[in-house]
Motif scaffolding. Sequence first.
Motif, short mmCIF file in Angstrom:
data_model
loop_
_atom_site.label_atom_id
_atom_site.label_comp_id
_atom_site.label_asym_id
_atom_site.label_seq_id
_atom_site.Cartn_x
_atom_site.Cartn_y
_atom_site.Cartn_z
N HIS A 60 0.80 -1.23 0.00
CA HIS A 60 0.00 0.00 0.00
C HIS A 60 0.83 1.28 0.00
O HIS A 60 0.39 2.30 -0.53
N ARG A 61 2.01 1.22 0.62
CA ARG A 61 2.85 2.42 0.76
C ARG A 61 4.31 2.04 0.49
O ARG A 61 5.12 1.99 1.41
N PRO A 62 4.67 1.77 -0.77
CA PRO A 62 6.03 1.30 -1.07
C PRO A 62 7.14 2.29 -0.74
O PRO A 62 8.30 1.91 -0.64
N GLU A 63 6.79 3.56 -0.53
CA GLU A 63 7.81 4.55 -0.17
C GLU A 63 8.13 4.52 1.33
O GLU A 63 9.02 5.23 1.80
N LEU A 64 7.39 3.69 2.07
CA LEU A 64 7.59 3.56 3.51
C LEU A 64 8.12 2.17 3.84
O LEU A 64 8.09 1.27 3.01
N TRP A 65 8.59 2.00 5.07
CA TRP A 65 9.02 0.68 5.53
C TRP A 65 8.58 0.51 6.97
O TRP A 65 8.63 1.46 7.76
N ALA A 89 7.91 4.33 8.85
CA ALA A 89 8.55 5.60 8.54
C ALA A 89 9.01 5.55 7.08
O ALA A 89 9.05 4.48 6.47
N PRO A 90 9.35 6.70 6.51
CA PRO A 90 9.87 6.71 5.14
C PRO A 90 11.10 5.80 5.01
O PRO A 90 11.89 5.67 5.95
N ASP A 91 11.24 5.19 3.84
CA ASP A 91 12.39 4.35 3.55
C ASP A 91 13.67 5.12 3.82
O ASP A 91 13.78 6.30 3.49
N GLU A 92 14.62 4.50 4.49
CA GLU A 92 15.92 5.05 4.86
C GLU A 92 15.83 6.14 5.93
O GLU A 92 16.81 6.83 6.19
N GLU A 104 10.36 12.04 15.50
CA GLU A 104 9.96 12.88 14.38
C GLU A 104 10.04 12.09 13.07
O GLU A 104 11.03 11.43 12.81
N GLY A 105 8.98 12.17 12.29
CA GLY A 105 8.94 11.47 11.01
C GLY A 105 8.34 10.08 11.09
O GLY A 105 8.04 9.47 10.07
N VAL A 106 8.15 9.55 12.31
CA VAL A 106 7.50 8.24 12.47
C VAL A 106 6.00 8.43 12.24
O VAL A 106 5.38 9.30 12.85
N LEU A 107 5.42 7.61 11.37
CA LEU A 107 4.01 7.72 11.06
C LEU A 107 3.14 6.82 11.93
O LEU A 107 2.00 7.15 12.23
#
Length: 192
Positions: A60-65, A89-92, A104-107
């Motif tokens: 669903h969200r390949p830009e995240l991991w 969170a976003p990849d890397e 910060e940045g954790v979804l």
Amino acid sequence: MTPRTTAQPQMSTEEFEELARRAPELVRLEFLHGTVQVKPVPNGNHAEIVKWLQKLCMQHRPELWLYPEQGVSVEAYRKGRARPDGVLAPDEHFAGAGEWAAPEGVLMTVEVTSRDADTNRRDRVEKPDGYAAAGIPVYLLVDREACSVTVFTEPEKGTYRSATTRPFGAVVELPEPVGFALHTEKLKEYAD
């Protein structure tokens, strides 16, 4: 015995981090509300649930991991340290962050309950408070004992203002910034 608080912790955050670094691989430690806690080593069904969630997040969200076991600084003034079963969170995102990353940045954080005496206090009470205090938008609790999924959202003043619980088998909406639905029928296989 007086319960520990962040005002009267068992030890300093620095002392905890040193203890956690020296702990054997079979022991996973967290520092919540000023108290050192031992997080149980997951069993096979626990690991399968985390793997299932990783696959769904990738679809669903390949830009995240969904990072398993990434340490996160939680609670007011970053005095707490949690090791969620998953951190979306976003990849890397955590490249160069070290063992205890800033929130910060954790979804979303994910916890899957274990069969131990501290599950209620740790996963259902302390973790939601810590993640909300850190401003993490979504906390997903997969509760194997209750055969349910709870989505905590709208962190404000150290608590989540909204919590929605659905039984295994229901469709569970993960609101933005996650933004997709979980079809939880598969979780019935891992309830043990």
